[in-house]
Motif scaffolding. Structure first.
Motif, PDB file in Angstrom:
ATOM      1  N   ARG A 480       0.835  -1.201   0.000  1.00  0.00           N
ATOM      2  CA  ARG A 480       0.000   0.000   0.000  1.00  0.00           C
ATOM      3  C   ARG A 480       0.870   1.252   0.000  1.00  0.00           C
ATOM      4  O   ARG A 480       1.844   1.343   0.738  1.00  0.00           O
ATOM      5  CB  ARG A 480      -0.936   0.016   1.213  1.00  0.00           C
ATOM      6  N   LYS A 494      -1.047   9.642   5.058  1.00  0.00           N
ATOM      7  CA  LYS A 494      -2.225   9.367   4.244  1.00  0.00           C
ATOM      8  C   LYS A 494      -2.010   8.024   3.558  1.00  0.00           C
ATOM      9  O   LYS A 494      -1.009   7.823   2.877  1.00  0.00           O
ATOM     10  CB  LYS A 494      -2.438  10.470   3.201  1.00  0.00           C
ATOM     11  N   ASP A 496      -4.259   4.555   1.708  1.00  0.00           N
ATOM     12  CA  ASP A 496      -5.528   3.970   1.284  1.00  0.00           C
ATOM     13  C   ASP A 496      -5.886   2.796   2.189  1.00  0.00           C
ATOM     14  O   ASP A 496      -5.039   1.977   2.538  1.00  0.00           O
ATOM     15  CB  ASP A 496      -5.432   3.469  -0.168  1.00  0.00           C
ATOM     16  N   GLN A 497      -7.161   2.722   2.573  1.00  0.00           N
ATOM     17  CA  GLN A 497      -7.642   1.606   3.383  1.00  0.00           C
ATOM     18  C   GLN A 497      -8.044   0.438   2.483  1.00  0.00           C
ATOM     19  O   GLN A 497      -8.414   0.623   1.329  1.00  0.00           O
ATOM     20  CB  GLN A 497      -8.814   2.046   4.258  1.00  0.00           C
ATOM     21  N   VAL A 498      -7.961  -0.755   3.037  1.00  0.00           N
ATOM     22  CA  VAL A 498      -8.224  -1.966   2.260  1.00  0.00           C
ATOM     23  C   VAL A 498      -9.446  -2.688   2.819  1.00  0.00           C
ATOM     24  O   VAL A 498      -9.596  -2.830   4.030  1.00  0.00           O
ATOM     25  CB  VAL A 498      -7.003  -2.912   2.309  1.00  0.00           C
ATOM     26  N   ARG A 516     -11.822   0.396  -6.416  1.00  0.00           N
ATOM     27  CA  ARG A 516     -12.136   1.303  -5.317  1.00  0.00           C
ATOM     28  C   ARG A 516     -13.614   1.153  -4.980  1.00  0.00           C
ATOM     29  O   ARG A 516     -14.461   1.098  -5.871  1.00  0.00           O
ATOM     30  CB  ARG A 516     -11.822   2.761  -5.691  1.00  0.00           C
ATOM     31  N   ASN A 518     -16.927   2.210  -2.072  1.00  0.00           N
ATOM     32  CA  ASN A 518     -17.434   3.018  -0.965  1.00  0.00           C
ATOM     33  C   ASN A 518     -18.111   2.087   0.027  1.00  0.00           C
ATOM     34  O   ASN A 518     -18.968   1.276  -0.353  1.00  0.00           O
ATOM     35  CB  ASN A 518     -18.452   4.058  -1.454  1.00  0.00           C
TER      36      ASN A 518
END
Length: 522
Positions: A480, A494, A496-498, A516, A518
């Motif tokens: 990541r 910062k 990105d979440q997984v 990606r 939501n």
């Protein structure tokens, strides 16, 4: 008053004393005490709300059972002796609906439906009793309620247990045999993502399993609750709990209140206060008028700061201690700058009951007060006696004099050393194994659930909420991308979440690796 999960014993001792004497309330808790059920049954059944053995004693275990805890991510140090033990031949059983790192080291991984974990453990106990794999001598000599307990366990028919949990009977039997035949055996447990209606019963069932197999009071055995918070154990020891005074004395007990009142020189309320788990509800109904938050930085990583922000208009007064500016400092009536962990003086108590002295960094900010020091000055200005501390050593001295479990330990003794409570004159480093020379009997807790089907995970799902969300921490993932951004004088990470999802579910909704998404959840 919400004390800090990373506050020192001295900070949080004065915080709970401030709440009870200055605020006149037992409304005191520590920010990391999200699951009080994690340790409450330990005191009821065994005697102390704490891990029974040292972390590195896990290397001596021939069997290890890890239950609903992703400890290699959340408590990485504990994972090291477990891996070392497995490497030298110890057996590992993992009980968790999620795949964690330790499932790859396990001899068997039981993956129950979310919410049915307590049924699995009771099913394992049933197999051990049915096949006479229990420790007969230990049960006869050191356990009460044995007949009542056995009658209760017979209700956990293995066919029904398998049906409810979706775990094959043969796997439950195999796990039970590994656990019973691997002595000594240690039990490491958490309440990660537990949706069961019965967290208290779940912990009781784990304690029962340890007792049935005779794994309390000896090296390589025992129970290890996996706390959140850097100083959760110490915070509980010194009374940062809404229903318990320092040393785990009940606020509802008149004799125990009188003991503290004679030392503190003031009356203590006799009703349990509001805990962190009740905060959201109490804020929404506007029954809390003032909130004193000792560590806003910790709340930023929790869900509670949104609750405070949404219900700010219902609070008449909000005080916030913080090391950095954030959303809570923006809406507080009073903001008090707080020292960082590395700038503090005082002591911490880790999850194995080990009391350690903090070593502050050179060049720290001497102009800032310690949190206990600031609270003491406020109390003195409000003409409340009992807060005349000159330094952290003075606070620790009072902790030792009133808690009981810290009795005999001196502040100077911790300089370059560490001590596990309880300390005894013939044990210079304290007690590494609790109940080793126990003369009293332990109390087996019957687990007779009224609804043995528990929470059927399918009943929680709907068209709008088709999946269960189980959040967790990822300690390290080199794949990541991480970026450091500057916000004034502060650097922020910062990343990105997984989201991990079953490939079949991903296929059903048209999601593939790298997409990606939501995520919307309640």
């Amino acid at each position: 008053m919400i004390a800090s999960g990373s506050g020192t014993n001295e900070d949080n001792y004065v915080a709970q004393k401030f709440a009870r004497l200055v605020m006149g309330s037992n409304n005191i808790d520590v920010s990391s005490n999200v699951y009080p059920e994690l340790v409450n049954p330990l005191q009821e059944t065994l005697g102390f709300q704490a891990a029974t053995n040292s972390i590195w004693d896990l290397e001596n275990a021939k069997g290890l059972v890890v239950l609903t805890s992703n400890l290699t991510e959340d408590q990485g140090v504990v994972g090291v002796p477990i891996k070392k033990a497995v490497k030298t031949g110890s057996k590992l059983v993992v009980i968790d609906p999620r795949e964690t790192e330790l499932t790859r080291y396990s001899d068997i991984w039981l993956r129950p439906k979310p919410g049915t974990e307590v049924i699995v453990v009771c099913g394992i106990i049933r197999v051990i009793l049915d096949e006479s794999l229990d420790d007969h001598e230990f049960l006869a000599e050191q356990c009460n309620n044995l007949a009542e307990f056995k009658n209760d366990i017979w209700s956990y028919d293995l066919v029904k247990v398998s049906e409810i949990t979706s775990i094959p009977q043969i796997d439950i039997q195999q796990a039970a045999r590994i656990i019973a035949n691997s002595s000594p055996c240690s039990y490491i447990y958490g309440l990660d993502s537990l949706i069961s209606k019965y967290p208290d019963e779940y912990v009781k069932s784990i304690i029962n399993l340890a007792l049935v197999t005779g794994n309390v009071g000896k090296s390589g055995s025992g129970l290890f609750p996996m706390f959140d918070g850097a100083n959760q154990q110490g915070s509980r020891d010194i009374g940062c709990i809404p229903d318990l005074l320092p040393g785990y004395r009940k606020v509802s007990s008149e004799s125990e209140r009188k003991t503290f009142e004679s030392v503190w020189g003031a009356e203590i309320p006799n009703e349990a206060g509001i805990g962190i788990s009740q905060l959201e509800y109490k804020l929404k109904e506007a029954s809390i008028k003032a909130l004193y938050l000792m560590d806003a930085d910790a709340f930023i990583s929790e869900n509670y700061f949104d609750v405070i922000i949404k219900n700010r208009s219902k609070l008449e007064f909000l005080i916030v201690h913080s090391s950095f500016s954030n959303k809570l400092t923006d809406i507080a009536d009073v903001v008090i700058p707080s020292k960082l962990f590395a700038e503090k003086n005082g002591t911490y108590t880790n999850l194995e009951r080990r009391i350690q002295l903090l070593r502050t960094i050179p060049g720290r900010n001497e102009d800032l007060y310690e949190d206990w020091e600031l609270l003491s000055k406020i109390a003195s200005n409000m003409t409340v006696n009992g807060f005349n501390f000159n330094n952290s050593s003075d606070v620790f001295g009072e902790i030792v004099s009133v808690t009981g479990v810290y009795s005999g330990i001196e502040y100077g003794q911790l300089n370059g050393n560490h001590v596990q409570w309880p300390w005894l004159p013939d044990k210079a480093e304290g007690t590494s194994i609790l109940y080793e020379e126990s003369a009293h009997k332990f109390k087996l807790s019957p687990i007779n659930l009224k609804d043995t089907s528990l929470v059927d995970s399918l009943s929680l799902l709907s068209k709008d909420r088709p999946y269960l969300y189980a959040p967790g921490r990822v300690l390290h993932d080199s794949s990541r991308k991480m970026v450091v951004e500057q916000f004034g004088k502060i650097n922020k990470l910062k990343i990105d979440q997984v989201i991990e999802i079953n490939p079949e579910d991903g296929q059903d909704i048209g999601v593939v690796e790298g997409d990606r998404v939501n995520l919307i959840t309640d």
